[in-house]
Design a protein around this motif. Sequence first.
Motif, short mmCIF file in Angstrom:
data_model
loop_
_atom_site.label_atom_id
_atom_site.label_comp_id
_atom_site.label_asym_id
_atom_site.label_seq_id
_atom_site.Cartn_x
_atom_site.Cartn_y
_atom_site.Cartn_z
N ASN A 43 0.36 21.50 -10.07
CA ASN A 43 0.72 20.27 -10.77
C ASN A 43 2.17 19.85 -10.56
N CYS A 44 2.96 20.64 -9.89
CA CYS A 44 4.40 20.39 -9.79
C CYS A 44 4.96 20.95 -8.49
N SER A 45 6.23 20.72 -8.30
CA SER A 45 6.99 21.32 -7.22
C SER A 45 7.77 22.52 -7.75
N ALA A 46 8.18 23.42 -6.86
CA ALA A 46 8.93 24.61 -7.24
C ALA A 46 9.70 25.08 -6.02
N PRO A 154 13.95 18.14 -2.21
CA PRO A 154 12.75 18.42 -1.43
C PRO A 154 11.57 18.73 -2.35
N SER A 155 10.55 17.91 -2.31
CA SER A 155 9.37 18.10 -3.15
C SER A 155 8.25 18.75 -2.35
N GLY A 198 10.20 19.75 -10.96
CA GLY A 198 10.47 21.11 -10.54
C GLY A 198 11.12 21.24 -9.19
N SER A 199 11.28 20.13 -8.48
CA SER A 199 11.93 20.18 -7.17
C SER A 199 13.39 20.57 -7.33
N PRO A 200 13.92 21.41 -6.44
CA PRO A 200 15.34 21.75 -6.52
C PRO A 200 16.21 20.56 -6.10
N ILE A 201 17.36 20.44 -6.72
CA ILE A 201 18.37 19.49 -6.27
C ILE A 201 19.36 20.29 -5.43
N VAL A 202 19.43 19.99 -4.14
CA VAL A 202 20.19 20.80 -3.20
C VAL A 202 21.45 20.07 -2.75
N ASP A 203 22.59 20.72 -2.89
CA ASP A 203 23.86 20.17 -2.43
C ASP A 203 23.79 19.98 -0.92
N ASN A 213 15.09 18.64 -10.52
CA ASN A 213 14.56 17.32 -10.82
C ASN A 213 13.55 17.40 -11.96
N ASN A 214 13.65 16.47 -12.94
CA ASN A 214 12.68 16.60 -14.03
C ASN A 214 12.13 15.32 -14.63
#
Length: 274
Positions: A43-46, A154-155, A198-203, A213-214
């Motif tokens: 149901n989400c990204s991780a 990145p999702s 749940g996607s990471p926010i990447v520098d 990301n939420n």
Amino acid sequence: MRLRRALTLGAAVLASVGGLLVGPAPAQAARAVTLAATIKLSNCSASLVRYPNSASTDRAMMLTNGHCYEGGFIAAGQVLQNRSSSRSGTLLNSSGGSLGTVRADRVLYATMTGTDVTLYRLTSTYSTLQSRYGVAALTLSSTRAAAGTSMSIPSSYWRRIWNCKIDTFVDTLREDQWTWHDSIRYDTACDTIHGTSGSPIVDGTTGRIIGINNTGNDDGEMCTLNNPCEVAADGTTRAYQGQSYGEQTYWFTTCLNGSRTIDLTVPGCLLTKP
């Protein structure tokens, strides 16, 4: 680019109310962010993550949102720690191809208060996953990012990457019953959608995770589910239709003890306590 429209209400109107979008330090040079080390959930990204001081023999960890927790939304003020889990997801390579299944056996920490995170312990170590799939975990930054930072989201769910910058930070962000602090407001290039939760926010320079990301405001409503609002110090609220947000993750690194374990009693720990 999604429409951005400002709305304003007084604090009194909201007395009864509060969008959810369901290795070593690298060189300081711009880098292309890929889908490598992201994990697709049902149901989400991780993402596959590590602390800055994690060892290769440590159990690997998976990060997603608190509202992506398999038990459903976590009530405001609630914190979950060291709970058994059987969550699984599909680990992706740089182009979004499926590498294999990773499984969790424990929720290390989860909350939807203050920030919006679920951190799982996986059944495999970092070295095992590196050897088996050739993928290194993304590192959680130990410092707060700055406004104007170039970033990528990145999702794994959509196998798509959003690229933009941090617009500013929001001291208090409210959605339905939940309140988050020091939230990351994106510029309009990151118009994330449902499934990117749940996607990471990447520098974009360091390659480290600077947030997660939420949420985003779908309909221009004020402080309702899927319509977060920004709350000023005087209680005034504003909502921007189409605006997307993320939450802080460096807080994890402020709560680690000498065993690389989350300890909410560590002085300076920023994570929400029970």
